[in-house]
Scaffold this motif. Structure first.
Motif, PDB file in Angstrom:
ATOM      1  N   ASP A 585      20.238 -39.970  34.830  1.00 21.83           N
ATOM      2  CA  ASP A 585      22.214 -39.907  34.992  1.00 21.83           C
ATOM      3  C   ASP A 585      21.788 -38.708  34.200  1.00 21.83           C
ATOM      4  N   SER A 586      21.042 -38.542  33.258  1.00 20.83           N
ATOM      5  CA  SER A 586      21.526 -37.723  32.218  1.00 20.83           C
ATOM      6  C   SER A 586      20.288 -38.021  31.431  1.00 20.83           C
ATOM      7  N   ASP A 587      19.650 -37.079  30.716  1.00 21.41           N
ATOM      8  CA  ASP A 587      17.929 -36.422  29.486  1.00 21.41           C
ATOM      9  C   ASP A 587      18.957 -37.837  28.518  1.00 21.41           C
ATOM     10  N   PRO A 588      17.674 -39.085  28.322  1.00 23.49           N
ATOM     11  CA  PRO A 588      17.940 -39.592  26.981  1.00 23.49           C
ATOM     12  C   PRO A 588      18.357 -38.150  25.445  1.00 23.49           C
ATOM     13  N   GLU A 589      17.511 -37.009  25.483  1.00 24.41           N
ATOM     14  CA  GLU A 589      17.086 -37.024  24.562  1.00 24.41           C
ATOM     15  C   GLU A 589      18.772 -36.047  24.482  1.00 24.41           C
ATOM     16  N   ASP A 590      19.347 -36.073  25.190  1.00 28.91           N
ATOM     17  CA  ASP A 590      20.946 -35.276  24.437  1.00 28.91           C
ATOM     18  C   ASP A 590      21.816 -36.494  24.487  1.00 28.91           C
ATOM     19  N   SER A 591      21.574 -37.568  24.601  1.00 28.36           N
ATOM     20  CA  SER A 591      22.205 -39.269  23.858  1.00 28.36           C
ATOM     21  C   SER A 591      22.424 -39.373  22.831  1.00 28.36           C
ATOM     22  N   ASP A 592      21.996 -38.142  22.199  1.00 25.47           N
ATOM     23  CA  ASP A 592      21.944 -38.282  20.210  1.00 25.47           C
ATOM     24  C   ASP A 592      23.028 -37.102  20.190  1.00 25.47           C
ATOM     25  N   GLU A 593      24.267 -36.799  19.118  1.00 22.82           N
ATOM     26  CA  GLU A 593      24.951 -36.850  18.614  1.00 22.82           C
ATOM     27  C   GLU A 593      25.263 -35.657  18.200  1.00 22.82           C
ATOM     28  N   ASP A 594      23.588 -35.851  17.141  1.00 18.89           N
ATOM     29  CA  ASP A 594      22.952 -34.469  16.414  1.00 18.89           C
ATOM     30  C   ASP A 594      22.505 -34.048  17.153  1.00 18.89           C
ATOM     31  N   PRO A 595      22.822 -32.724  17.164  1.00 17.61           N
ATOM     32  CA  PRO A 595      22.124 -31.601  18.568  1.00 17.61           C
ATOM     33  C   PRO A 595      20.792 -31.345  17.804  1.00 17.61           C
ATOM     34  N   THR A 596      20.626 -31.136  16.502  1.00 18.81           N
ATOM     35  CA  THR A 596      19.584 -31.158  15.529  1.00 18.81           C
ATOM     36  C   THR A 596      18.606 -31.661  15.315  1.00 18.81           C
ATOM     37  N   LEU A 597      18.419 -33.262  15.904  1.00 21.13           N
ATOM     38  CA  LEU A 597      17.736 -33.853  16.018  1.00 21.13           C
ATOM     39  C   LEU A 597      16.679 -34.299  17.069  1.00 21.13           C
ATOM     40  N   ILE A 598      17.373 -33.571  18.557  1.00 22.14           N
ATOM     41  CA  ILE A 598      16.780 -33.477  19.933  1.00 22.14           C
ATOM     42  C   ILE A 598      15.551 -32.889  19.751  1.00 22.14           C
ATOM     43  N   ARG A 599      14.239 -33.063  20.216  1.00 22.29           N
ATOM     44  CA  ARG A 599      13.071 -32.294  19.990  1.00 22.29           C
ATOM     45  C   ARG A 599      12.636 -31.419  21.770  1.00 22.29           C
ATOM     46  N   ARG A 600      12.534 -31.411  21.778  1.00 22.23           N
ATOM     47  CA  ARG A 600      12.177 -30.292  23.194  1.00 22.23           C
ATOM     48  C   ARG A 600      10.253 -30.157  22.963  1.00 22.23           C
ATOM     49  N   ASP A 601       9.788 -29.633  22.012  1.00 28.37           N
ATOM     50  CA  ASP A 601       8.347 -29.868  21.910  1.00 28.37           C
ATOM     51  C   ASP A 601       7.432 -31.202  22.019  1.00 28.37           C
ATOM     52  N   LYS A 602       8.639 -31.879  22.477  1.00 29.78           N
ATOM     53  CA  LYS A 602       7.404 -33.238  21.968  1.00 29.78           C
ATOM     54  C   LYS A 602       5.582 -33.177  23.244  1.00 29.78           C
ATOM     55  N   PRO A 603       4.569 -33.279  22.344  1.00 32.36           N
ATOM     56  CA  PRO A 603       3.324 -32.803  23.088  1.00 32.36           C
ATOM     57  C   PRO A 603       3.390 -34.070  24.276  1.00 32.36           C
ATOM     58  N   LYS A 604       2.783 -33.875  24.989  1.00 33.87           N
ATOM     59  CA  LYS A 604       1.896 -34.492  26.482  1.00 33.87           C
ATOM     60  C   LYS A 604       0.792 -34.733  26.154  1.00 33.87           C
ATOM     61  N   ALA A 605       0.670 -36.305  26.772  1.00 33.93           N
ATOM     62  CA  ALA A 605      -0.548 -36.467  26.929  1.00 33.93           C
ATOM     63  C   ALA A 605      -1.848 -35.711  27.568  1.00 33.93           C
ATOM     64  N   PRO A 606      -3.000 -35.285  26.655  1.00 37.66           N
ATOM     65  CA  PRO A 606      -3.557 -35.391  27.174  1.00 37.66           C
ATOM     66  C   PRO A 606      -4.348 -35.407  28.340  1.00 37.66           C
ATOM     67  N   VAL A 607      -4.994 -35.033  29.645  1.00 35.47           N
ATOM     68  CA  VAL A 607      -5.033 -34.828  30.737  1.00 35.47           C
ATOM     69  C   VAL A 607      -7.156 -34.338  31.176  1.00 35.47           C
ATOM     70  N   TYR A 608      -7.419 -33.526  29.914  1.00 35.77           N
ATOM     71  CA  TYR A 608      -8.449 -33.426  30.047  1.00 35.77           C
ATOM     72  C   TYR A 608      -9.416 -33.145  28.200  1.00 35.77           C
ATOM     73  N   ILE A 609     -10.045 -33.191  28.746  1.00 33.20           N
ATOM     74  CA  ILE A 609     -11.354 -33.996  27.335  1.00 33.20           C
ATOM     75  C   ILE A 609     -11.327 -32.888  26.719  1.00 33.20           C
ATOM     76  N   ARG A 610     -11.559 -31.356  26.898  1.00 30.20           N
ATOM     77  CA  ARG A 610     -10.938 -30.419  25.770  1.00 30.20           C
ATOM     78  C   ARG A 610      -8.876 -30.590  25.648  1.00 30.20           C
ATOM     79  N   ASP A 611      -8.876 -30.873  25.807  1.00 29.24           N
ATOM     80  CA  ASP A 611      -7.259 -31.759  25.332  1.00 29.24           C
ATOM     81  C   ASP A 611      -7.429 -31.967  24.232  1.00 29.24           C
ATOM     82  N   LEU A 612      -8.252 -33.224  24.141  1.00 24.71           N
ATOM     83  CA  LEU A 612      -8.428 -34.602  23.783  1.00 24.71           C
ATOM     84  C   LEU A 612      -8.352 -33.996  22.501  1.00 24.71           C
ATOM     85  N   ILE A 613      -9.785 -32.790  22.709  1.00 22.10           N
ATOM     86  CA  ILE A 613     -10.524 -32.686  21.589  1.00 22.10           C
ATOM     87  C   ILE A 613      -9.474 -31.572  20.680  1.00 22.10           C
ATOM     88  N   LYS A 614      -8.823 -30.719  21.330  1.00 26.41           N
ATOM     89  CA  LYS A 614      -7.822 -30.065  20.332  1.00 26.41           C
ATOM     90  C   LYS A 614      -6.646 -31.358  19.646  1.00 26.41           C
TER      91      LYS A 614
END
Length: 1008
Positions: A585-614
């Motif tokens: 229905d909607s993006d849960p990130e947009d449910s926050d009233e304060d737009p400054t608290l919305i994070r669009r740069d959340k890291p994703k879980a690593p899928v390669y070993i080199r990403d895990l090391i990083k």
């Protein structure tokens, strides 16, 4: 009264500026004034001698005059005014330095820092030049010590002056700036040797330099002062003081030593750097110091390794031996450890380069080359646990002298066949010496074939092969067979060649051992050492080529329309399994009233070993650390058998996890870190088991990190043996290898043991090994307590008094007295020990148990490691880990006799028993080790009494002494538990001794 008041300063205001008001903004400039009045003042007060400068400094000059005096003090030697340099030790210079440190530095420090960037003649640089001597450093240290004592006394009286912390901060900053640079040794020697005719007068100045810079006084005072400054409310320091870190200070000394060796001064005076090097090694970071000097003089492009020869040649023999052994270990760890068995031809240039580096470092020093012979044949084991490449490089250097390589062959052969050596030496050490024997035999055969022929016709050779074939350990017999066939193949021809016709000597490892006689390495250039190293896989680690997908024959489409077939409900496809994603229905990130608290740069879980090391390297990001730790156990297990990601980055990944610290105080940090390390070991047990064992002894880690390594090894071995099952294993399986959920429930519902959800992850307790040890102890003592129920009744049959009465009756039987015979209770049967495949048992023995045992025995001779290893908690955990490894290997392993003998002798070692005196934790660990050995060897107690007769009797006497010393009862639960365990071990030992008394008689003649 008017004559007592003097004006501080006079400000003249122009009358034309009255319109601006009575208040004016004045700008104060700290730069030297160039007005005619200032120049006239400098000329009237200019010093003509050091005494004049001292008099001016005592009367608190203004900043302009201070700069003028400092410029005079820093240059009067160059102008040849007839005065010695301010760095020269004499009474006037000592007083000048004292005034500069006590009065000038604390009073003018803010002005000096503001003027720091004004060029070469800035006040700060002039002051640092005047204090950059041993006299200046000692004056600063003296002032630091006085302020520290004053701060301590005031802290005890709860009245602390606020300026103490500020002055300590100033002096710490001043000392750090004074000691910066890598030419301190050169300048100190020039000052000590300048103007002195007799060498007897130079020696005291040199000794003062060694005592000031080579001792730990600078480190201790700096660390103490830094602690006072940090606890002060007025502290503004953000970074740590590098002088308070013993490692950084040691590296600074190493940089100065390397600069000295690269200069022309080293050709004139060769002993000074060696004496300074001995002092620097005493600070506790010997390997780091040697590695830094080696990096500067040998491992850089265009360097000259011969510059290191004067340093080694002037060292004492014991120190020189230790340094050479450390150089071999560093070269092996940096270049040769990843080569594996190094059968590939592309590995030879790197081995030749290491040989060339060693040859240039040692030069013509006969003592150094003799130390190489001792390293190959001594008790150190020629690099226990390291690859064969370092032994090939050392033998290539030793083979330059024919007498030396023959000495290596003769000593190796004599040692290889000694019965005591075969019986008591760790198997890793015997394997290393067998490799040295085969390699040196090949060189001698090419250089002096008649000498090898005569050696194989001697009694030493015949006794060596006979003792090896008569050894009770299977691995010892295997080494004897491969050495016998390998050396006989060089000398004998045709039917005279020794051949045991064994499958294990004609395949795999046996052929590799015999092939060492054909290996020939040369001393080559150092170019491969200066190139960036790329991980090289050994022949056995090459990934198998991917199989091509099977192609099915194409079928022709039907000629007539469609074929419609009606399916029953059972044969209908499970359409419900494919569930489409619901449209959000909607993006849960947009449910926050304060737009400054919305994070669009959340890291994703690593899928390669080199990403895990990083992610693991990013220690400043909470999100990356949390994602990496939570993903690591599943990702590593999933990638273990798919591709080469885990095998190529396993050591790097393990290093990051071992050294990771909990900066963000995560609630499950320790559990996730342990699970990640366990996943690495389970994924690549052959490699990482040995890597973790090596890291435990050689890594620069804390006690808690070393304890975590032991927990990882113990739990990983039990999981490999099938005694433990991690829930991460099921989660790591790819969806393509799992049944659909509906079908999986049909099978899982039939097995109650597997009815638990695989997604329920049980956290590891902090004392996981202690819990396993307690469980095994309970199962060990349960039949003993049940047998006591035949002679006693009541609710207290499981208490210590019942077991004590049983021990007394056993003692009466042993002494020949009549008493009731105690038999094992048959109603409470022991749980059957699981029999595991020999492959897993052999893996635990070779990759987990043997490296831990061998490296512990090698570490006993190193004073640096003894203090860490014999920490009460760490030693107890180490002994429990060894016992759990033996228990995990089980009674079906072929290496059980070797494991039993090595662990039994380790538990009876003088160092271990001395550490157990008065320490219940270590005593419990030793008793638990005996318990595990008795449990696994229950069905081969006759062989144990026959092979380890003296050790069995000695263990019985020691356990009886422990049982008598402990009081037990209600005085302490821990002591009562230890006494209970001692009672159980003692009963089992005496049962074995009584049953196999005749077997022990032959081995115990003369035992006192």
């Amino acid at each position: 009264m008017d004559e007592l008041l003097k004006p501080v300063s006079t400000v003249r205001i122009n009358k034309s500026d009255d319109s601006a008001g009575l208040l004016r903004e004045l700008s104060i400039q700290n730069q030297p004034s160039h007005t005619p009045q200032a120049k006239q003042k400098q000329q009237t007060t200019s010093p003509n001698s050091p005494e004049d400068a001292l008099e001016i400094l005592r009367h608190e000059p203004d900043y302009d005059l201070l700069i003028f005096v400092l410029r005079f003090l820093s240059r009067y030697e160059s102008e040849r005014l007839g005065f010695p340099s301010i760095k020269s030790p004499n009474p006037v210079n000592a007083r000048l330095v004292q005034v500069l440190v006590s009065n000038i530095a604390p009073n003018y420090w803010p002005l000096l820092l503001e003027d720091a960037n004004s060029g070469k003649n800035s006040g700060l640089k002039l002051l640092l030049h005047c204090l950059s001597s041993v006299t200046g450093v000692n004056a600063i240290l003296l002032r630091l010590g006085a302020l520290i004592q004053e701060a301590k006394s005031e802290a005890a009286g709860k009245t602390q002056r606020p300026d103490d912390a500020l002055n300590l901060d100033i002096y710490l900053d001043l000392l750090c700036r004074v000691l910066q640079g890598n030419r301190w040794l050169i300048e100190a020697w020039e000052v000590a040797a300048s103007g002195q005719d007799a060498p007897a007068r130079v020696r005291p100045a040199v000794q003062l330099t060694l005592a000031t810079l080579g001792s730990g006084r600078i480190i201790s005072l700096s660390a103490e002062a830094e602690e006072i400054v940090k606890t002060s409310k007025l502290s503004r320091r953000a970074e740590n003081i590098w002088l308070a870190d013993s490692l950084q200070y040691t590296l600074w000394l190493g940089q100065n030593i390397a600069t000295w060796l690269l200069s022309d001064m080293a050709l004139k005076e060769t002993k000074f750097a060696s004496e300074f090097f001995v002092k620097a090694r005493s600070l506790g970071h010997s390997d780091a110091l040697i590695g830094h000097i080696l990096e500067q003089l040998v491992l850089k492009d265009g360097t000259d390794p011969t510059r290191l020869s004067p340093l080694l040649s002037n060292l004492p023999q014991t120190t020189q031996r230790q340094v050479i052994f450390s150089i071999l270990k560093l070269l092996s760890a940096k270049y040769l450890d990843r080569l594996g068995r190094c059968e590939l031809e592309e590995n030879k240039p790197l081995i030749s380069a290491v040989s060339g580096a060693l040859n240039l470092i040692l030069g013509a020093d006969e003592n150094g080359r003799r130390h190489l012979v001792d390293w190959l044949t001594g008790s150190s084991g020629a690099g226990i646990g390291e690859g064969v490449a370092i032994r090939r490089a050392v033998i290539a250097v030793v083979s330059q002298n024919k007498d030396d390589i023959v000495a290596v062959l003769e000593k190796s052969l004599s040692q290889f066949g000694e019965s005591l050596y075969i019986k008591h030496s760790p198997m890793l050490q015997q394997e290393a010496h067998a490799q040295v024997l085969l390699l040196s035999a090949g060189y001698v055969h090419r250089l002096w074939p008649i000498r090898l022929t005569m050696l194989l016709r001697s009694s030493v050779w015949l006794n060596a092969i006979s003792n090896r074939l008569a050894a009770p350990h299977q691995r010892a017999r295997f080494l004897g067979m491969v050495v016998g066939e390998g050396l006989s193949g060089l000398v004998d021809k045709g039917d005279k060649r020794l051949n045991f016709h064994m499958e294990e000597t004609d395949e795999g490892e046996g052929l590799w051992y015999k092939g060492l006689t054909e290996v020939s390495d040369e001393i080559g250039p150092l170019d491969p050492l200066w190139k960036p190293q790329i991980k090289t896989r050994s022949k056995g680690d090459r990934p198998k080529p991917a199989k091509k997908p099977e192609t099915r024959p194409a079928t022709k489409p039907p000629q007539t329309g469609f074929i419609i077939e009606e399916l029953s409900d059972e044969e209908a496809p499970e359409i419900d399994d494919i569930v489409p994603y619901a449209k959000p229905d909607s993006d849960p990130e947009d449910s926050d009233e304060d737009p400054t608290l919305i994070r669009r740069d959340k890291p994703k879980a690593p899928v390669y070993i080199r990403d895990l090391i990083k992610y693991l390297r990013d220690t400043d990001s909470y999100d990356h650390q949390k994602l990496a730790l939570s993903t690591a156990p599943t990702l590593i297990r999933r990638k273990a058998n798919y591709g080469t990601e885990v095998s190529e980055h396993a050591d790097e990944l393990a290093s990051l996890l071992v050294g990771l610290s909990d900066r963000f105080e995560m609630p499950d940090f320790d559990e996730l870190r342990l699970q990640g390390m366990i996943a690495i070991v389970v994924a690549k047990p052959h490699i990482m088991g040995q890597w973790f064992a090596k890291t435990f002894f050689e890594g620069d880690y804390s006690i808690s990190q070393r304890a975590a390594i032991l927990v990882v090894l113990g739990l990983s071995a039990r999981e490999l043996a099938g005694l433990e099952r991690s829930d991460y294993t099921a989660n790591a399986e790819f969806p393509s290898r799992r049944l659909p959920e509906r079908v999986e429930k049909l099978y899982l519902s039939q097995s109650p043991s597997t009815s638990q959800s695989s997604s329920t992850l049980k956290p590891l307790p902090p004392n996981a090994l202690d819990g396993i040890a307690s469980s095994l102890t309970s199962s060990f003592l349960a039949p003993l307590a049940a047998s006591a129920a035949d002679a006693a009744t009541g609710p207290d049959i499981l208490k210590l008094s019942t077991v004590t009465s049983q021990l007394q009756e056993a003692e009466q039987r042993q002494e020949g007295l009549k008493g009731p015979r105690i038999t094992k209770h048959k109603s409470l049967s022991k749980p059957r020990v699981r029999s595991i495949p020999n492959t897993t048992a052999s893996l635990i023995a070779t990759s987990f148990f043997s490296p831990l045992i061998a490296r512990f025995q090698a570490a006993l001779h190193a004073s640096r490691s003894r203090g860490i290893l014999f920490h009460s908690h760490l030693l107890a955990l180490y002994l429990k880990t060894l016992a759990l490894l033996v228990h995990a290997a089980g009674p079906s392993t072929l290496s059980l006799p070797e494991m039993t003998a090595e662990l039994w002798r380790l538990l009876l070692g003088t160092s271990v028993r001395a550490a157990a005196v008065g320490d219940l934790a270590v005593t419990r660990a030793v008793l638990f080790g005996f318990m595990a050995l008795l449990e696994v060897n229950e069905n081969r107690m006759r062989d144990v009494c026959q092979e380890l007769g003296r050790e069995v009797v000695e263990a019985e006497e020691w356990t009886a002494g422990v049982f008598q010393r402990l009081r037990g009862g209600d005085e302490g639960e821990e002591e009562e538990g230890v006494k209970m365990l001692a009672a159980g071990v003692l009963v089992r030992l005496r049962e074995g001794i009584e049953k196999w008394r005749l077997v022990l008689v032959g081995d115990l003649i003369g035992f006192g």
